[in-house]
Design an enzyme around this catalytic site. Sequence first.
Site, PDB file in Angstrom:
ATOM      1  N   TYR A   1       0.861  -1.181   0.000  1.00  0.00           N
ATOM      2  CA  TYR A   1       0.000   0.000   0.000  1.00  0.00           C
ATOM      3  C   TYR A   1       0.895   1.228   0.000  1.00  0.00           C
ATOM      4  CZ  TYR A   1      -3.548   3.414   1.439  1.00  0.00           C
ATOM      5  OH  TYR A   1      -4.395   4.497   1.500  1.00  0.00           O
TER       6      TYR A   1
ATOM      7  N   ASP B   1       9.255   2.977  -0.331  1.00  0.00           N
ATOM      8  CA  ASP B   1       8.226   3.598   0.488  1.00  0.00           C
ATOM      9  C   ASP B   1       8.484   3.189   1.933  1.00  0.00           C
ATOM     10  OD1 ASP B   1       6.009   4.303   1.923  1.00  0.00           O
ATOM     11  OD2 ASP B   1       4.549   3.584   0.444  1.00  0.00           O
TER      12      ASP B   1
ATOM     13  N   LYS C   1       4.482   9.248   8.592  1.00  0.00           N
ATOM     14  CA  LYS C   1       4.232   8.762   9.954  1.00  0.00           C
ATOM     15  C   LYS C   1       5.204   9.347  10.988  1.00  0.00           C
ATOM     16  CE  LYS C   1       1.753   4.724   8.208  1.00  0.00           C
ATOM     17  NZ  LYS C   1       0.327   4.845   8.449  1.00  0.00           N
TER      18      LYS C   1
HETATM   19  N1  PMP Z   1       2.817   4.156   2.269  1.00  0.00           N
HETATM   20  C1  PMP Z   1       2.735   3.244   3.246  1.00  0.00           C
HETATM   21  C2  PMP Z   1       3.740   2.143   3.296  1.00  0.00           C
HETATM   22  C3  PMP Z   1       1.713   3.337   4.199  1.00  0.00           C
HETATM   23  O1  PMP Z   1       1.635   2.404   5.159  1.00  0.00           O
HETATM   24  C4  PMP Z   1       0.791   4.399   4.112  1.00  0.00           C
HETATM   25  C5  PMP Z   1      -0.341   4.570   5.114  1.00  0.00           C
HETATM   26  N2  PMP Z   1      -0.529   3.612   6.035  1.00  0.00           N
HETATM   27  C6  PMP Z   1       0.928   5.321   3.074  1.00  0.00           C
HETATM   28  C7  PMP Z   1       1.954   5.175   2.181  1.00  0.00           C
HETATM   29  C8  PMP Z   1      -0.017   6.462   2.924  1.00  0.00           C
HETATM   30  O2  PMP Z   1       0.184   7.403   3.917  1.00  0.00           O
HETATM   31  P1  PMP Z   1      -0.990   8.412   4.301  1.00  0.00           P
HETATM   32  O3  PMP Z   1      -2.046   7.588   4.972  1.00  0.00           O
HETATM   33  O4  PMP Z   1      -0.316   9.400   5.220  1.00  0.00           O
HETATM   34  O5  PMP Z   1      -1.470   9.041   3.046  1.00  0.00           O
END
Ligand code: PMP
Length: 421
Positions: free
Chosen positions: A147, A234, A262
């Site tokens: 994700y 990511d 985060k």
């Molecule tokens: N990349 C990863 C690996 C994530 O776990 C998340 C959200 N859990 C995101 C991107 C997206 O971040 P956001 O919810 O701040 O848009």
Amino acid sequence: MGSPVRLTSAELYERALELLPGGVNSPVRAMRAIGRDPIFVARGEGAELIDVEGNGYVDWVMSWGPLIAGHAHPDVVAAVTAAAAAGTSFGAPTEAEVQLAAEVVERVPSAEMVRMVSSGTEATMSALRLARAATGRDRIAKFAGAYHGHVDGLLADAGSGLATQGIPASPGVTAAQAADTAVLRWGTVPEERELAAIVCEPYPANMGLVPPPDGFLEALRAHADETGALLVFDEVISGFRVAPGGAQEREGVTPDLSILGKVIGGGLPAAAYAGRRDLMERVAPAGDVYQAGTLSGNPLATAAGLATLGLLDAGAYERLEALTALLADGLERVVADTGASACVSRVPGLVTLFFAPAPPTDYEAARACDLEAHAAFCRAMLDAGIYLPPSQFEAWFPSLAHTEAHVERTLAAAREALAAL
Ligand code: PMP
């Protein structure tokens, strides 16, 4: 004046369902996958949540990762309070943004320059635009079960809430956007040689935690080098968590671009993309790749991020790793003692209890977990005051605020919950 009317979680949820789609502002909060209604939170203290009815829970969600220092850490609260008193947003540069960028560059091996944004989704979207501009190519490879935020082109076979709700791809994504994305099995090197970018979570944590096979990240690096694609990690979850410099530091594989989120915002809305200077210099106004944000580098978020990173010294990482081991080893013991068909996957700062006989190595295997058993387990844990991610396709987030006592309470509850399955 009478005392204010206090609504229960059930009453708030009923009202919320009238006002918010599904009663929530982000899908996994709804707890549908475990057949429960959500708990409405009143406050957090360290590693504990207190709901609107005054019930306390040991929290292993920790806002899904940002709260590595725990809820309402005094240093973070003080930093945010001081920043707020000095003005909540300027739309002009501040010293703290320079300090935070310097902290990122010092810690994250791939980061020579940084652009702050407000969410992981925004960071991914921007990094991919940059990768496409820099390579002059359109196609992106991603992995099933990963994700990267709700970026249109990356919603195919995505983990997290899409996996939880069984949504294979979202309506509203154009055919062209979907066609520019190749979705690969985790552990498979792309065959395509005209990719703009290979984007991965180096420690995928959105199909539950599924660390890479040995040598796989190196193989992706080699493929990118050979074909002229950019390697994009990511590290929204793994960044500043599994090591100061994230999974790339721990694994010794340096991507071209990194996506951060985060922890970098310490519980306030902040994220970033970062990478090689020659690439980042393409971003406006240094270069021609446009990307902007009214609240980017927001003073409150920047203050929370700086205060949080300030707490992450060598001792903090040792404590987080030891706490993770205590939890993961304990869960393994409880699984063995109760004869449950479950197993534990872990890296420092992340744990998943999979309801499968062996840790999944890809999305297909993760989806084959016993979701009914997982749901029953989560419900029992919640009743016992342990707040877990209400989905098999997520990780638990140990923090610096969790103590041995929190782990013991969790293991005692897990023993009962697994024995009752
Ligand atoms: N990349 C990863 C690996 C994530 O776990 C998340 C959200 N859990 C995101 C991107 C997206 O971040 P956001 O919810 O701040 O848009």
